[in-house]
Scaffold this motif. Structure first.
Motif, PDB file in Angstrom:
ATOM      1  N   SER A 160       0.981  -1.077   0.004  1.00  0.00           N
ATOM      2  CA  SER A 160      -0.051   0.039   0.191  1.00  0.00           C
ATOM      3  C   SER A 160       0.856   1.243   0.146  1.00  0.00           C
ATOM      4  CB  SER A 160      -1.076   0.103   1.270  1.00  0.00           C
ATOM      5  OG  SER A 160      -1.748   0.991   1.067  1.00  0.00           O
ATOM      6  N   VAL A 161       0.716   2.162   0.897  1.00  0.00           N
ATOM      7  CA  VAL A 161       1.702   3.410   1.018  1.00  0.00           C
ATOM      8  C   VAL A 161       2.428   3.300   2.284  1.00  0.00           C
ATOM      9  CG1 VAL A 161       0.159   4.725  -0.545  1.00  0.00           C
ATOM     10  CG2 VAL A 161      -0.389   4.641   2.169  1.00  0.00           C
TER      11      VAL A 161
ATOM     12  N   ASP B  41       3.394  -2.232  -4.329  1.00  0.00           N
ATOM     13  CA  ASP B  41       2.227  -1.234  -4.239  1.00  0.00           C
ATOM     14  C   ASP B  41       3.067   0.133  -4.486  1.00  0.00           C
ATOM     15  OD1 ASP B  41       0.173  -3.106  -4.076  1.00  0.00           O
ATOM     16  OD2 ASP B  41       0.336  -3.114  -1.922  1.00  0.00           O
ATOM     17  N   ASP B  42       2.572   0.997  -3.628  1.00  0.00           N
ATOM     18  CA  ASP B  42       3.222   2.398  -3.594  1.00  0.00           C
ATOM     19  C   ASP B  42       3.958   2.530  -2.340  1.00  0.00           C
ATOM     20  OD1 ASP B  42       2.113   3.368  -6.018  1.00  0.00           O
ATOM     21  OD2 ASP B  42       0.295   3.488  -4.977  1.00  0.00           O
ATOM     22  N   SER B  43       4.565   1.327  -1.761  1.00  0.00           N
ATOM     23  CA  SER B  43       5.135   1.698  -0.542  1.00  0.00           C
ATOM     24  C   SER B  43       6.752   2.115  -0.864  1.00  0.00           C
ATOM     25  CB  SER B  43       5.234   0.416   0.398  1.00  0.00           C
ATOM     26  OG  SER B  43       6.034  -0.794  -0.260  1.00  0.00           O
ATOM     27  N   TYR B  44       7.285   2.426   0.495  1.00  0.00           N
ATOM     28  CA  TYR B  44       8.841   3.013   0.488  1.00  0.00           C
ATOM     29  C   TYR B  44       9.578   2.295   1.471  1.00  0.00           C
ATOM     30  CZ  TYR B  44      12.775   6.584   0.952  1.00  0.00           C
ATOM     31  OH  TYR B  44      13.777   6.693   0.939  1.00  0.00           O
TER      32      TYR B  44
ATOM     33  N   ASP C  84       5.592  -3.674  -8.440  1.00  0.00           N
ATOM     34  CA  ASP C  84       4.834  -2.454  -8.774  1.00  0.00           C
ATOM     35  C   ASP C  84       5.206  -1.008  -8.722  1.00  0.00           C
ATOM     36  OD1 ASP C  84       2.626  -4.566  -8.503  1.00  0.00           O
ATOM     37  OD2 ASP C  84       2.725  -4.285  -6.133  1.00  0.00           O
ATOM     38  N   ASN C  85       4.861  -0.194  -7.879  1.00  0.00           N
ATOM     39  CA  ASN C  85       5.465   1.318  -7.914  1.00  0.00           C
ATOM     40  C   ASN C  85       6.230   1.268  -6.513  1.00  0.00           C
ATOM     41  OD1 ASN C  85       4.086   2.201 -10.274  1.00  0.00           O
ATOM     42  ND2 ASN C  85       2.011   2.161  -9.041  1.00  0.00           N
ATOM     43  N   GLY C  86       6.823   0.163  -5.878  1.00  0.00           N
ATOM     44  CA  GLY C  86       7.571   0.384  -4.801  1.00  0.00           C
ATOM     45  C   GLY C  86       8.582   1.281  -4.852  1.00  0.00           C
ATOM     46  N   ARG C  87       9.330   1.534  -3.906  1.00  0.00           N
ATOM     47  CA  ARG C  87      10.507   2.507  -3.667  1.00  0.00           C
ATOM     48  C   ARG C  87      11.534   1.881  -2.851  1.00  0.00           C
ATOM     49  NH1 ARG C  87       9.759   7.909  -2.950  1.00  0.00           N
ATOM     50  NH2 ARG C  87       7.916   7.490  -1.621  1.00  0.00           N
TER      51      ARG C  87
END
Length: 150
Positions: free
Chosen positions: A37-38, A66-69, A94-97
């Motif tokens: 998630s975030v 997901d969008d986690s960091y 996904d869009n993880g960083r």
């Protein structure tokens, strides 16, 4: 010895670990993270090897979905005859960083310090291989992630 495990379920974490090792002391850290998630997970390790024979081995494995960091800030300072090893292996999805910041500082000619860091995605051939064994794509991905975090 310290084992730190965070597998989903925590929105944000900010962990700071400071260790000062004297002669003959040994530190072993095993960190496993999976964010989704975030979520945001920050891990900061500062290890000083201050005595003869001091030893540190810090290993982190992370999966960002997901969008986690995730950020791993890991430093080892060798101030004597000592040995230190850091390792950060991460899977990004996904869009993880992910940001891995390994740091070594030798203040003694006899300090032996090593770091390893790798960030990458799951290889398509790994998923394909598991799918030929009867798993669907989601099951194959889950098996790879679970095995990586063990």
């Amino acid at each position: 010895e310290m084992e730190m495990v965070q597998i989903k379920g925590v929105d944000d974490t900010d962990r700071k670990t400071v260790a000062e090792l004297r002669a003959g002391a040994k530190l072993i850290v095993r960190e496993r993270l999976m964010t989704h998630s975030v979520q945001k997970a920050l891990s900061d390790y500062a290890v000083s090897l201050n005595g003869e024979g001091a030893n540190a081995d810090v290993v982190s494995r992370g999966v960002a979905r997901d969008d986690s960091y995730q950020k791993l800030d890991l430093s080892i300072t060798g101030n004597a005859i000592c040995s230190g090893h850091t390792e950060c292996d991460s899977i990004i999805m996904d869009n993880g960083r992910i940001l891995a910041v390994p740091s070594l500082e030798a203040n003694s000619v006899d300090a032996m310090l090593v770091h390893e860091a790798a960030i990458g995605k799951i290889a398509g051939e790994q998923i394909t291989k598991l799918m030929t064994l009867g798993l669907d794509e989601a099951e194959a991905e889950a098996m790879i992630v679970n095995g990586f975090l063990k």
